[in-house]
Design an enzyme around this catalytic site. Structure first.
Site, PDB file in Angstrom:
ATOM      1  N   ARG A 122      52.913  45.882  30.297  1.00  0.00           N
ATOM      2  CA  ARG A 122      53.560  47.062  29.711  1.00  0.00           C
ATOM      3  C   ARG A 122      53.195  48.341  30.464  1.00  0.00           C
ATOM      4  O   ARG A 122      54.002  49.265  30.547  1.00  0.00           O
ATOM      5  CB  ARG A 122      53.190  47.181  28.229  1.00  0.00           C
ATOM      6  CG  ARG A 122      53.941  46.182  27.359  1.00  0.00           C
ATOM      7  CD  ARG A 122      53.688  46.388  25.892  1.00  0.00           C
ATOM      8  NE  ARG A 122      54.658  45.634  25.096  1.00  0.00           N
ATOM      9  CZ  ARG A 122      54.665  45.590  23.768  1.00  0.00           C
ATOM     10  NH1 ARG A 122      53.771  46.283  23.093  1.00  0.00           N
ATOM     11  NH2 ARG A 122      55.565  44.885  23.126  1.00  0.00           N
ATOM     12  N   LYS A 137      64.112  29.701  11.921  1.00  0.00           N
ATOM     13  CA  LYS A 137      64.793  29.927  10.648  1.00  0.00           C
ATOM     14  C   LYS A 137      66.072  30.751  10.764  1.00  0.00           C
ATOM     15  O   LYS A 137      66.089  31.779  11.422  1.00  0.00           O
ATOM     16  CB  LYS A 137      63.827  30.636   9.680  1.00  0.00           C
ATOM     17  CG  LYS A 137      62.614  29.783   9.309  1.00  0.00           C
ATOM     18  CD  LYS A 137      61.733  30.508   8.319  1.00  0.00           C
ATOM     19  CE  LYS A 137      60.582  29.613   7.861  1.00  0.00           C
ATOM     20  NZ  LYS A 137      59.723  30.304   6.875  1.00  0.00           N
ATOM     21  N   GLY A 141      59.906  37.581  21.641  1.00  0.00           N
ATOM     22  CA  GLY A 141      58.622  37.012  22.062  1.00  0.00           C
ATOM     23  C   GLY A 141      58.684  35.566  22.515  1.00  0.00           C
ATOM     24  O   GLY A 141      58.288  35.222  23.629  1.00  0.00           O
ATOM     25  N   GLY A 184      61.250  43.553  18.367  1.00  0.00           N
ATOM     26  CA  GLY A 184      62.023  44.015  17.219  1.00  0.00           C
ATOM     27  C   GLY A 184      63.181  44.911  17.581  1.00  0.00           C
ATOM     28  O   GLY A 184      64.276  44.799  17.015  1.00  0.00           O
TER      29      GLY A 184
END
Length: 395
Positions: free
Chosen positions: A36, A197, A354, A377
């Protein structure tokens, strides 16, 4: 494109408040993965080259408005200096006289790093007063933290509205890649969505079926779609209570003309462990005592054929239990095929999330994808069609 870039800003002699994401892993006071930090290098160098003073604003961990020594940004200085090749001067606060003194004393070619913005409770509350105190320290605001753009915080949203604002190089690359993939893509567009999911990716699937031409559903999510159509998936990971929702998504896709691609054959095993005894069966022939852990070779051929037809690919999530062999085979094969098409300039490929980044790295495919997002996100919320506060504030 409603946001400005660094190219449109006059930087010479200006104090440039630069919001970055350097929330990197640290062990025993040392950075263990500087990825990063490396990704913000282009923005910092550009500001320096054009006579600006880069002043880094960043969060670290979740101190929840309290000053905590274990969440100070100061230990990141050696890694920042190593990556950027310049002196980084630390300020013990991100507002007030301590920060101002450091910024005023900055010499040409130096970078200021201000202390963790989340040491102030007002940061996560998007407090306008805290943002105003930050704004006093700069002349220009540059947001290079796309990964924090889905949060309306003082340093990502309120501050952007108080100064002339622009996107940094990393933010610019991220937004350009995503806009080319979803807003104005070359068609046909294929999305590969995997993971455990359906319930965690409802908004994503609902948005994608109206935006893409083909949608591959893999991983545990595929089991839920198979079960919703009356197929016995044995002991597989499956959200049986999501069956009505899965059928609604299939109907929505049909109405939108989006082709849904589910596994036609699957790799099953009776236990979830590396090297477990397994077999390949038709998707509707999973033994009652077994679980589906990967897509089979015929399914992989179907996915590869879809990749071959596509001009744009968006990838989020693996096709199977990629963490353990041999249940990484489908993900590896499809990812390598997409990577080769991308390397041959036949495909624009954008991937993020991720598990996705980990899976593509494991497959040795990440380097050849057109763009890999590490935003997590924010990447997902963009794909879900949501407005990101940190991006909207730059408009």
């Amino acid at each position: 494109m409603g946001w400005k870039t660094l190219d449109e800003m006059e930087l010479d002699g200006k104090r440039v408040l630069t919001r970055v994401d350097i929330n990197v892993p640290v062990e025993d006071g040392r950075v263990t993965d500087a990825t990063r930090i490396e990704r913000i290098g282009a923005t910092v160098q550009d500001i320096l080259d054009r006579g600006g003073k880069p002043i880094l604003l960043a969060h670290f961990g979740r101190p929840k408005g309290e000053r905590r020594d274990d969440m100070s940004l100061q230990p990141l200085i050696p890694a920042l200096e190593a990556v950027m090749g310049v002196k980084v001067v630390f300020a013990a606060d991100c507002v007030g006289s301590a920060a101002k003194a450091v910024i005023d004393a900055l010499e040409p070619g130096q970078v200021a790093l201000l202390e963790n913005t989340r040491f102030h409770a007002g940061e996560e509350k998007n407090d306008p007063e805290l943002a105003a105190q930050m704004a006093e320290l700069g002349d220009i605001y540059c947001n290079d933290a796309f990964s924090a753009a889905h949060r309306a915080h003082a340093s990502t949203e309120a501050l952007a509205r108080l100064l002339p604002s622009c996107a940094g190089r990393l933010m610019q690359a991220e937004l350009s890649a995503l806009e080319s993939a979803l807003s104005a893509p070359e068609r046909p567009v294929l999305a590969v969505v995997g993971g455990a999911k359906v319930s965690t990716k409802l908004d994503l699937l609902g948005n994608l079926v109206e935006k893409v031409d083909m949608l591959v559903i893999g991983g545990g999510m595929a089991n839920t779609f198979l079960a919703a159509q009356g197929i016995d998936v044995g002991k597989s990971l499956c959200e049986h209570d999501m069956a009505p929702t899965a059928l609604e998504i299939l109907e929505k896709a049909k109405a939108a003309g989006c082709e849904i691609i589910l596994p036609s054959d699957v790799v099953v095993a009776r236990e979830f462990k590396a090297g477990a005894e397994n077999e390949t069966v038709a998707a509707n022939a999973c033994p009652a005592d077994s679980m589906i852990l990967d897509a089979g070779p015929e399914s992989v051929k179907t996915v590869q054929a879809a990749i071959e037809r596509a001009k744009t690919l968006i990838w989020n999530g693996p096709l199977g239990a990629f963490e353990i062999e041999p249940f990484d085979a489908a993900t590896n094969a499809a990812a390598r095929f997409a990577a080769k098409r991308s390397a041959d300039s036949q495909l624009i490929s954008v991937a993020g999330g991720g598990d996705t980044v980990a899976a593509l790295n494991k497959a040795g495919a990440a380097e050849d994808f057109t763009y890999i997002s590490t935003a997590g996100g924010a990447f997902l919320e963009w794909m879900e069609g949501k407005t990101l506060p940190g991006v909207a504030a730059l408009g």
